[in-house]
Scaffold this active site. Structure first.
Site, PDB file in Angstrom:
ATOM      1  N   CYS A   3     -12.735 -19.417 -16.532  1.00 21.14           N
ATOM      2  CA  CYS A   3     -12.038 -18.590 -15.543  1.00 21.14           C
ATOM      3  C   CYS A   3     -11.581 -17.269 -16.162  1.00 21.14           C
ATOM      4  O   CYS A   3     -10.589 -17.220 -16.887  1.00 21.14           O
ATOM      5  CB  CYS A   3     -10.843 -19.345 -14.976  1.00 21.14           C
ATOM      6  SG  CYS A   3      -9.879 -18.363 -13.808  1.00 21.14           S
ATOM      7  N   CYS A  19      -8.121 -16.037 -15.099  1.00 25.49           N
ATOM      8  CA  CYS A  19      -7.008 -16.727 -15.767  1.00 25.49           C
ATOM      9  C   CYS A  19      -6.864 -16.267 -17.216  1.00 25.49           C
ATOM     10  O   CYS A  19      -5.753 -16.095 -17.702  1.00 25.49           O
ATOM     11  CB  CYS A  19      -7.226 -18.242 -15.792  1.00 25.49           C
ATOM     12  SG  CYS A  19      -7.954 -18.944 -14.322  1.00 25.49           S
ATOM     13  N   ASP A  20      -7.965 -16.132 -17.914  1.00 27.81           N
ATOM     14  CA  ASP A  20      -7.903 -16.028 -19.371  1.00 27.81           C
ATOM     15  C   ASP A  20      -8.374 -14.688 -19.956  1.00 27.81           C
ATOM     16  O   ASP A  20      -8.217 -14.460 -21.153  1.00 27.81           O
ATOM     17  CB  ASP A  20      -8.752 -17.153 -20.004  1.00 27.81           C
ATOM     18  CG  ASP A  20      -8.228 -18.531 -19.641  1.00 27.81           C
ATOM     19  OD1 ASP A  20      -7.005 -18.648 -19.425  1.00 27.81           O
ATOM     20  OD2 ASP A  20      -9.023 -19.473 -19.567  1.00 27.81           O
TER      21      ASP A  20
END
Ligand code: NAP
Length: 315
Positions: free
Chosen positions: A136, A139-140
């Site tokens: 992701c 997200c990261d």
């Protein structure tokens, strides 16, 4: 079989399920939450979460789940460890079997069984997940500021993630197993124009290297069979997602990718009394916060549905 018919059974213990539990419990519905095979859901394999409102310094994914769980417990949610192995949605109360042996019945059901990123299936990928391997970019990506990364895949997700990652990374290399992208033309053009994105064609990632964190990868050219080892600090796997809906196939309306169809703006499925929230019905946003939001919607929808049953208006 337990004799008691539950008001609400929630399947899944990610942000959607736990938020549905908080809302249903605060409405005095005494929900029963069945945690599922991967209790806590996808946040359990995420490290730091920096985009969940209310945590200005970020929070670890598993810690966020723990906090949500504590909140649901405080209002008397009953948690059941186990995996739902079969369901009968053909009549109310709905029947669920957990771990092939325990049977439960419910007037309403909130499905929050989530989705999972498809993975390559190599050992190093799961070992280093959250430590340089991610599924992701939203997200990261931030954690890879200034670092070179790989994105594996050739569809819209891979190309979108590659474009997104160039905000942080000086060089994003898309590793694709064929010599043509599957992504839409407009996304391809954008990526081809981006000087920070490079492509390696006809190639697979056959191993990811590193002990505590990713330090490199082994690439295999699928045409020549040649392998090479290269230094890299991040590997984003973007080869698609799969909703966890095998259990419901043939019983509830799914879209052509297997996601549960909900009526726009609600958590209603095609079955009265069955609601869906979180990634299991969301191929688009797939964020913890959107999962939590739809979990709240599902609990409110279930509460109103139960009220309509009591007043004799239910279907
Ligand atoms: P996808 O379209 O199924 O593409 C998956 C990609 O991963 C393909 O290029 C595939 O290669 C590759 N792949 C699959 N398994 C692999 C494996 N084991 N090893 C290496 N490569 C593998 O999935 P997606 O990109 O997640 O998109 C899913 C859907 O969401 C699509 O309909 C897409 O249009 C949509 N979507 C839209 C947007 C947008 O419009 N902004 C953004 C994201 C997703 P092959 O090409 O060789 O099969």
């Amino acid at each position: 079989m337990t004799n008691e018919v539950q008001n609400v059974i929630i399947i899944g213990s990610g942000p959607a399920g736990l938020t549905a539990a908080v809302y249903a419990a605060r409405a005095n519905l005494r929900p029963l939450l069945i945690e599922g095979a991967q209790a806590g859901g996808q946040l359990m394999i995420t490290t730091e979460v920096e985009n969940y409102p209310g945590f200005p310094d970020g929070i670890q994914g598993p810690q966020l789940i723990l906090e949500m769980k504590k909140q649901a417990e405080r209002f008397e949610t009953t948690f059941l460890t186990g995996d739902v192995t079969s369901v009968d949605l053909s009549k109310r109360p709905f029947t669920l079997v957990v771990d092939g042996e325990r049977t439960y019945q419910a007037r309403t059901l909130i499905i929050c069984s989530g989705a999972r990123a498809k993975l390559l299936g190599i050992e190093s990928e799961s070992r280093l997940m959250g430590h340089g391997v991610s599924a992701c970019a939203t997200c990261d990506g931030f954690f890879f500021r200034g670092k070179e990364v790989f994105v594996v895949g050739g569809g819209d997700t891979a190309i979108e993630e590659a474009n997104f990652l160039t905000r942080f990374s000086p060089q994003v290399t898309v590793i694709h197993r064929r010599d043509k992208l599957r992504a839409s033309k407009i996304m391809q053009d954008k990526a081809f124009r981006n000087p920070k994105i490079k492509f390696v064609w006809d190639t697979e990632v056959s191993d990811i290297l590193g002990e505590g964190t990713v330090t490199g990868a082994v690439l295999k050219n699928l045409k020549s069979g040649e392998t090479s080892q290269t230094h890299i600090e991040g590997v984003f796997i973007a080869i698609g997602h799969e909703p966890n809906t095998a259990l419901f196939k043939g019983q509830i309306d799914l879209d052509d990718r297997g996601y549960i169809k909900t009526q726009p703006g609600t958590s209603y499925t095609n079955i009265p009394g069955v609601f869906a929230a979180g990634d299991v019905q969301d191929p688009t946003y797939r964020q913890a916060i959107t999962a939590a939001g739809t979990g709240c919607m599902a609990a409110i929808d279930a509460e109103r549905f139960l009220e309509s049953l009591e007043s004799g208006e239910g279907h």
